[in-house]
Motif scaffolding. Structure first.
Motif, PDB file in Angstrom:
ATOM      1  N   TYR A   1      48.526 -20.205 -11.692  1.00 16.28           N
ATOM      2  CA  TYR A   1      49.498 -19.910 -10.634  1.00 16.28           C
ATOM      3  C   TYR A   1      48.841 -19.137  -9.487  1.00 16.28           C
TER       4      TYR A   1
ATOM      5  N   SER B   1      46.346 -21.328  -7.617  1.00 21.83           N
ATOM      6  CA  SER B   1      47.006 -22.346  -6.793  1.00 21.83           C
ATOM      7  C   SER B   1      47.425 -21.746  -5.453  1.00 21.83           C
TER       8      SER B   1
ATOM      9  N   GLY C   1      44.608 -25.023 -11.154  1.00 19.17           N
ATOM     10  CA  GLY C   1      45.512 -24.411 -10.190  1.00 19.17           C
ATOM     11  C   GLY C   1      45.021 -24.581  -8.764  1.00 19.17           C
ATOM     12  N   SER C   2      43.729 -24.356  -8.554  1.00 16.26           N
ATOM     13  CA  SER C   2      43.165 -24.458  -7.204  1.00 16.26           C
ATOM     14  C   SER C   2      43.304 -25.869  -6.653  1.00 16.26           C
TER      15      SER C   2
ATOM     16  N   CYS D   1      45.357 -28.358  -7.632  1.00 14.97           N
ATOM     17  CA  CYS D   1      46.769 -28.734  -7.430  1.00 14.97           C
ATOM     18  C   CYS D   1      47.319 -28.122  -6.141  1.00 14.97           C
ATOM     19  N   GLY D   2      47.042 -26.830  -5.932  1.00 20.34           N
ATOM     20  CA  GLY D   2      47.523 -26.167  -4.725  1.00 20.34           C
ATOM     21  C   GLY D   2      46.956 -26.785  -3.465  1.00 20.34           C
TER      22      GLY D   2
END
Length: 455
Positions: free
Chosen positions: A296, A299, A430-431, A433-434
């Motif tokens: 989280y 992201s 996370g990285s 996807c963000g």
């Protein structure tokens, strides 16, 4: 005390390790510190940050390729040549950026900064690959020199920020009437030195690092500090690789590595009670919660928020954007350093509050970006100060949180290395996807609106 610190150390190796570590992420950090100037001058304008973030995520192909090569060939055969290649590519890319960063290419009637994006992609591949190259190389030296390398790694974020601060923020533009088209266009005042000069400074730093790497390999005094690895010590080396190979944040890597160095030094001095007091059993539920929290945070800090920073800050003026970018880069490693000295029991108590406060800052940054080009408190001193403090808070609070999560996972009894490996995996998930989500929203929807300074 100072004499004890220097005992059995070769200061030359420390200095060369610091210089070598500087090249780890200096190029990508340098590109990012220039974004307040670049968005004014390149055709992508406010969308430029989303391109840079996406490029950095795609650049993880570098570590993947190196990992394949490492399995196909012996580590001894490819490690040093690959480091030479990455440093060479980094130096050439910095040189070419100093010449071609503002060259524009027209594709299907639309202007694009193709040269800048391609060269930035090369730098990103190089810097991402250093995560799996440099630390394993430093593992050939006595473990006490690892902290020197990590100091250099932290400086790879600090030095570009200080150079950018010396470069100065360009003030808000002057609106000028065109004598030919009779349109009003913004004329931006020049900083103390140009973007080209900044990239030459990065080139010099990379060349210093390259020279340091050569000397670490060639000088007899340095080679005497090498250690021979048994199967047991190679496990330590592999652990270092897992600790930092998949993380994309410089300061987070530095923090994790610093804790590994601390753990190793304690072991060498037979300080077993200290190690055991820091270790703790983590339940499966807590372990999964920490990994999801890491995903989280990353992201936000490596994907969503950097992509919209221009939309969040530019409406408040160039100076606010400049300060938000560069002071945040300075605060990031400082926050990780603070986390390193916090006791485990305090980490457990403070972490939820810190993450909540960071989330509040992230929400405000997102609101200002969505409401761009007319965010709250625009054209007021309070608004300018608040947006700068918001981005500083995001950098510091989340950097502290990532370092704390890494510390907890590192001290997971009997599974520290594996825990950090999964931490790295979730960091990258996370990285990525963000970055992908925000790139699509910014470039294929009208959710974020930019405007001309003289609009």
């Amino acid at each position: 005390m100072f004499k004890n610190i220097l005992k059995d150390r070769v200061i030359l190796v420390d200095i060369l390790s610091v210089l070598f570590g500087i090249s780890s992420w200096v190029a990508v950090n340098g590109v990012w510190t220039q974004t307040p100037l670049l968005v004014e001058r390149l055709p992508e304008q406010w969308n430029l940050t989303s391109y840079v973030v996406m490029i950095v995520q795609l650049a993880n192909i570098g570590p993947i390729v190196y990992s394949i090569l490492k399995f196909k060939f012996s580590l001894k055969a490819i490690e040093k040549p690959c480091i030479h290649v990455t440093l060479g590519i980094g130096a050439v890319a910095c040189l070419l950026l100093s010449i071609f960063w503002d060259k524009i290419t027209v594709i299907n009637g639309t202007k694009h900064s193709v040269a800048f994006l391609i060269l930035t992609a090369l730098l990103a591949v190089v810097d991402c690959t250093t995560s799996v190259l440099y630390l394993p190389f430093m593992a050939h030296f006595k473990s006490k020199y690892l902290v020197s390398y990590l100091t250099g790694q932290a400086l790879s974020g600090l030095i570009p920020s200080f150079i950018a601060l010396a470069q100065g923020a360009s003030d808000n533009p002057e609106c000028v009437n065109s004598t030919t088209t009779h349109e009003v266009y913004p004329k931006y005042p020049e900083p103390r030195f140009s973007v080209s000069v900044f990239y030459v400074c990065l080139l010099v730093l990379v060349l210093f690092s390259w020279t340091a790497f050569v000397l670490l390999n060639r000088m007899g005094r340095c080679r005497k500090e090498l250690v021979l690895y048994s199967k047991k010590s190679s496990g330590f080396k592999a652990g270092l690789g897992r600790t930092t190979s998949t993380g994309s944040d410089v300061s987070s890597d530095s923090s994790i590595g610093s804790k590994t160095e601390s753990f190793d030094n304690h072991s060498e001095s037979n300080a077993k009670p200290n190690n055991e007091s820091n270790e703790q059993n983590i339940s499966r539920k807590t372990f999964i919660t920490l990994l999801l929290t890491q995903a989280y945070i990353c992201s936000l800090t490596n994907g969503l928020l950097p992509s919209i920073q221009s939309y969040s800050c530019m409406p408040y003026g160039n100076t606010a954007y400049f300060l938000a970018v560069n002071i945040s880069s300075i605060v990031n490693p400082i926050a990780c350093l603070i986390a390193f000295y916090v006791k485990p029991k305090w980490i457990i108590h403070t972490l939820p509050g810190v993450i909540s406060l960071g989330t509040a800052c992230a929400i405000y940054a997102m609101v200002t970006a969505v409401l761009s080009p007319t965010p709250p408190l625009q054209n007021t001193g309070a608004g300018n100060a608040l947006i700068v403090l918001t981005w500083i808070g995001i950098a510091g609070l989340f950097a502290y949180s990532r370092a704390c999560i890494a510390s907890i996972l590192r001290n997971n009894t009997g599974a520290g290395h594996n825990s950090l490996f999964f931490c790295g995996v979730f960091t990258q998930i996370g990285s990525t996807c963000g970055a992908v989500i925000m790139f699509c929203i910014i470039n294929f929807t009208s959710s974020f609106v930019s405007t001309s300074a003289c609009g």
